[in-house]
Design an enzyme around this catalytic site. Structure first.
Site, PDB file in Angstrom:
ATOM      1  N   THR A   1       8.463   4.209   0.366  1.00  9.99           N
ATOM      2  CA  THR A   1       9.236   5.388  -0.048  1.00  9.99           C
ATOM      3  C   THR A   1       8.415   6.671   0.038  1.00  9.99           C
ATOM      4  O   THR A   1       7.189   6.649   0.028  1.00  9.99           O
ATOM      5  CB  THR A   1       9.765   5.213  -1.478  1.00  9.99           C
ATOM      6  OG1 THR A   1       8.657   4.958  -2.331  1.00  9.99           O
ATOM      7  CG2 THR A   1      10.755   4.068  -1.553  1.00  9.99           C
TER       8      THR A   1
ATOM      9  N   PHE B   1       0.840  -1.206   0.000  1.00 10.03           N
ATOM     10  CA  PHE B   1       0.000   0.000   0.000  1.00 10.03           C
ATOM     11  C   PHE B   1       0.873   1.255   0.000  1.00 10.03           C
ATOM     12  O   PHE B   1       0.471   2.293   0.510  1.00 10.03           O
ATOM     13  CB  PHE B   1      -0.894   0.038   1.248  1.00 10.03           C
ATOM     14  CG  PHE B   1      -1.979  -0.994   1.239  1.00 10.03           C
ATOM     15  CD1 PHE B   1      -2.519  -1.463   0.047  1.00 10.03           C
ATOM     16  CD2 PHE B   1      -2.476  -1.501   2.432  1.00 10.03           C
ATOM     17  CE1 PHE B   1      -3.526  -2.407   0.048  1.00 10.03           C
ATOM     18  CE2 PHE B   1      -3.492  -2.444   2.440  1.00 10.03           C
ATOM     19  CZ  PHE B   1      -4.018  -2.908   1.248  1.00 10.03           C
TER      20      PHE B   1
ATOM     21  N   CYS C   1       3.706   2.078  -2.705  1.00 12.23           N
ATOM     22  CA  CYS C   1       4.409   2.652  -3.862  1.00 12.23           C
ATOM     23  C   CYS C   1       3.761   3.972  -4.243  1.00 12.23           C
ATOM     24  O   CYS C   1       2.573   4.023  -4.559  1.00 12.23           O
ATOM     25  CB  CYS C   1       4.369   1.689  -5.040  1.00 12.23           C
ATOM     26  SG  CYS C   1       5.863   0.714  -5.124  1.00 12.23           S
TER      27      CYS C   1
ATOM     28  N   CYS D   1      40.017  20.090  20.633  1.00 12.48           N
ATOM     29  CA  CYS D   1      39.602  21.161  19.715  1.00 12.48           C
ATOM     30  C   CYS D   1      40.678  21.420  18.663  1.00 12.48           C
ATOM     31  O   CYS D   1      41.864  21.496  18.976  1.00 12.48           O
ATOM     32  CB  CYS D   1      39.347  22.441  20.524  1.00 12.48           C
ATOM     33  SG  CYS D   1      38.905  23.857  19.497  1.00 12.48           S
TER      34      CYS D   1
END
Lengths: 443, 434
Positions: free
Chosen positions: B205, B137, B139, B347
């Site tokens: 995605t 469910f 793409c 540092c």
């Protein structure tokens, strides 16, 4: 039988054509696009970056590197060239390991600085290859300035003056402009006639006339120049070469290293430059290293670089010393020349070990030598110059000499290191002061 | 050595690392090599209905975002579901499952929004012997234009309906793969659970345009001068995915619903983080596409070592360990006071902390003439930006002020007791609540 490394005497053609090509190719070829991106990505974009402070020309290094990283090397080149019009040559010859790259926080933290010099070359090469000259002249001022000496100081000064709309006439005793860039730097640092191409590119600004074959003292007088021009800038360098002060210094086989280096630079084919089998270079600066390394690259079997004090006192940077060692040059320290031995031509040089304060030890040794290069420093030449400070022309921070309309910069002026980048900075700053002076007078 | 064997909704696999449904799992040749390389499970590239398969573009399918030295940080794709015939995929799945009975093999499915379509595909998939199905469910490109993929996933009712159909017509475990292209990820997860799904997997995605070609004025990847949005994945999406996993894990309505974590997982550490936020296992895609199947070896060795160091025997012990510590902003302790401390030995004097602090908001770092950078406690709000921009790991740290000491910024004594916004006097709701 052809000559090779074992052939005694001063001979050319010791190597194959391929060896010459290989030996005199670019010492550090330009980074390709990907290498440049990788190198640029390493820059931390430091606040008030130490590299800028360390650069004699105050190039905004983090900015130009970021411009490379974002795919605009032309903009990077403009950032560089705005501060240093000879940024291309400086990228090749600056001892970055003792300037910007020495103070790079990544050098301090990791012993691996951002490759500032190589990135600078990447950007400036791209812009120059595109034939772009990114500066234009201001409206003409009608002022005329003589720039004596077409080396880095003079060219830098002339370009900045031309940008401000002044007319500049450059005078130089040699056949070509460029000064030490053209005649005094090892071939492998500035291949493909870069020095001459850079001069041509720089002159695109317009408003600059170059008169070669004109030497101060011989063809020109300072008084006449002052008469003819509104201001004069002296960037005449150091034309004289120090002598060893030995008897028989005029024997065959002894030469000034600067002449050898100039011959190499002007040679159409370095294979024609003769070199000894056993070469001794006397001195400890960049010139000594350039001569020693190139003697080795020409096929000399044994090359010794002999310096009178300890290694940490050598003017040549550690990187230069390492380069010499990597090419097979033997570095001998704490040894002063005492005698030239040979019948007509030099055969050996006798040295005495000397401590750092040059006090003699009484211990001597001899080096076989069919060729000896002297590289123990150059001196100012000329008469009727402005007031000197020590052996150089006295100047203030803006390059003003004791004469109101005469400025000086580069190696001939007192103060500052004898570096290309320092000369460029001094030429630029003098130009700004000349411009301020001339426009203030007009106003 | 920790035991990495995993049981997820009853599906056993040698380890919790599955390959997500994607190009690497599109064919037998790949899946066999993935199992041989060490992957515990594979979600086969999404199957569609029988008949002529979909077609893909013949130009670029991927676009990328890079970090230093072209390290791939984000990948965008416009590839569709499998473009090979259903029958071929099913035959291959059957053979693979027969030869790798101990590995997990899941069928990813995407068919239109009608019961018969789902019933039919389930019937055919069951025959392969696969261990479960994952409903795609998610793409966000191409298939969604045809009413499938994220077009279904964005409607919780559809999610629940299809989950229900699948449970009704098959005994296979059902995983619902969620799209992140939605306002509230909890809603489709709730719907999936209500529909009877055994688990959710996320994230699919994210809608994306990776870049624009500034010569063509076209989105990339550019195909013949045009570009369409794609789905974004890779390390860049991990923070988004972690949050969505956590949201579902801590939602009372879905608490305990098994989650298969997906989204930029590249190393064992990423996997462990997903699992602590509630994922029972993880699915990987972009890392395998970038570096190849071999990366699973590092994931296995890393997770094992970490579990050994933590004295954990079973991957189930990881799952959800961080969930109780995920809270709302208003639950954070406002009496916790910290200050930035710069380790001067570490540092390197780059000054980035100074520039960041100076130009952001607090002006709480001083710079001396010799480039010594120091925190001004009177100004420091412990925002952590200096830590984030410092190129030296561990150089700047946030150190808690002990209760009883005075914060030089506010002049107030640091309280020892927890107190949050809900009880803070500046909160207008504070009084109303009393």
């Amino acid at each position: 039988m052809t000559d090779n490394a074992f052939t005694p005497g001063i001979r050319s053609g010791r190597l194959s054509a391929d060896d010459y090509t290989e030996n005199f190719s670019d010492l550090h070829p330009r980074l390709d696009d990907h290498e440049a991106l990788v190198a640029a990505d390493r820059c931390y974009f430091c606040h008030d970056a130490p590299c800028i402070t360390a650069c004699p020309t105050d190039i905004d290094i983090p900015l130009f590197i970021r411009q490379i990283a974002t795919g605009t090397p032309e903009a990077a080149a403009r950032t560089i060239l705005t501060q240093n019009i000879m940024g291309g040559m400086c990228a090749r010859v600056c001892p970055t390991e003792t300037l910007c790259e020495e103070v790079c926080v990544r050098e301090v933290a990791e012993g691996k600085p951002v490759l500032i010099g190589q990135l600078q070359r990447y950007a400036t090469d791209i812009l120059m290859e595109e034939g772009v000259h990114p500066f234009t002249r201001a409206p003409a001022t009608g002022k005329s300035i003589a720039v004596v000496g077409a080396g880095p100081a003079g060219l830098s000064c002339a370009h900045r003056l031309a940008m401000h709309g002044h007319d500049v006439t450059m005078y130089d005793p040699r056949a070509k402009a460029g000064g030490l860039n053209e005649y005094g730097i090892a071939t492998y640092k500035t291949v493909d006639d870069f020095a001459a191409r850079e001069v041509d590119w720089l002159l695109q600004i317009g408003g600059i006339t170059v008169e070669t074959g004109k030497a101060l003292g011989a063809d020109l007088t300072l008084d006449a120049l002052r008469e003819r021009h509104d201001a004069v800038f002296l960037g005449i360098g150091l034309g004289g070469v120090n002598a060893l002060g030995l008897e028989d210094e005029d024997k065959d086989g002894l030469r000034d290293a600067v002449d050898f280096i100039a011959d190499l630079r002007q040679a159409s084919d370095v294979a024609n430059i003769p070199v000894g089998r056993d070469v001794v270079v006397i001195g400890g600066g960049m010139t000594a290293v350039d001569a020693a390394v190139q003697a080795k690259l020409l096929g000399a079997l044994n090359v010794s670089l002999v310096y009178r004090r300890g290694r940490e006192r050598m003017n040549a940077s550690v990187l230069e010393q390492d380069l010499a060692a990597s090419k097979g040059v033997r570095i001998i320290t704490n040894a002063s020349p005492r005698a030239v031995i040979g019948n007509g031509a030099v055969r050996e040089i006798e040295f005495e070990y000397t401590s750092d304060d040059l006090s003699p030890t009484g211990q001597t040794f001899r080096l076989a030598a069919d060729q000896v290069f002297k590289a123990i420093g150059q001196t100012l030449q000329g008469t009727d110059l402005p007031t000197l400070e020590g052996r150089k022309i006295a100047v203030n921070d803006a390059g003003r000499t004791s004469l109101t309309d005469v400025w000086a910069g580069g190696d001939c002026a007192a103060g500052g290191d004898d570096l290309t980048v320092t000369a460029v900075a001094e030429g630029r700053d003098a130009a700004e002061d000349i411009h301020a002076s001339l426009t203030a007078a007009a106003g | 050595m920790a035991d990495l064997t995993s049981t997820f909704i009853g599906i056993k696999s040698p380890n919790p690392f599955w390959l997500a449904s994607a190009p690497p799992t599109d064919k037998e040749y790949n899946v066999r090599r993935a199992f041989d390389a060490g992957w515990g499970g594979v979600v086969w590239k999404t199957l569609g209905e029988a008949g002529p398969p979909v077609v893909n573009v013949n130009g670029p399918r991927y676009g990328a975002i890079y970090g230093a030295d072209r390290r791939l940080l984000g990948l965008n794709n416009i590839e569709l579901i499998t473009d090979r015939p259903l029958e071929v995929n099913l035959e291959e799945m059957k053979r693979v499952k027969r030869d790798y009975p101990d590995h997990a093999l899941i069928a990813s499915l995407m068919v239109p929004m009608n019961e018969d379509a789902w019933k039919e595909i389930l019937r055919r998939v069951e025959d392969t012997g696969c261990d479960g199905v994952e409903l795609n469910f998610g793409c966000p490109h191409g298939m969604s234009e045809r009413g499938m993929g994220s077009a279904m996933g964005q409607v919780p009712e559809y999610v629940g309906q299809v989950a229900h159909w699948c449970k009704k017509h098959s005994d296979l475990p059902v995983i619902v793969k969620l799209t992140p292209n939605i306002t509230d990820i909890r809603k489709p997860a709730q719907a999936a659970k209500e529909g009877g799904a055994d688990a959710v997997s996320l994230i699919n995605t994210i809608n994306s345009i990776t870049s624009v070609d500034l010569d063509l004025f076209s989105p990339e990847p550019t195909i013949d001068g045009l570009g369409a949005h794609g789905g974004y994945c890779g390390p860049a999406v991990k923070p988004i995915a972690l949050n969505m996993v956590a949201e579902i894990a801590r939602d009372p309505a879905t608490a305990g619903l098994p989650i298969s974590g997906i989204g930029g997982i590249t190393t064992w550490r990423d996997a462990a983080e997903f699992m602590t936020l509630g994922a029972g296992n993880v699915q990987v895609c972009t890392a395998a596409m970038t570096y190849g199947f071999k990366i699973v070896e590092e994931m296995i060795s890393g997770l094992s070592q970490w579990m050994d160091e933590k004295g954990m025997q079973d991957t189930a012990e990881i799952v959800g360990r961080a969930v109780p510590n995920v809270v709302n902003w208003q639950d954070l302790n406002l009496n916790y006071i910290a200050k930035a401390v710069i380790d001067q030995d570490a540092c390197i004097n780059c000054g980035r902390c100074y520039a960041a602090c100076e130009d952001t908001s607090h002006q709480a770092i001083s710079m001396s003439e010799n480039r010594i950078f120091e925190v001004i406690d009177e100004e420091c709000v412990a925002c952590n930006l200096c830590v984030n921009v410092c190129p030296v790991e561990g150089c700047i740290s946030m150190q808690q002020m002990a209760p009883g000491t005075t914060d030089p910024r506010t002049g107030k004594v640091v309280e020892k007791d927890y107190a949050n916004w809900t009880t803070h006097p500046n909160n207008p709701g504070h009084c109303a609540a009393e």
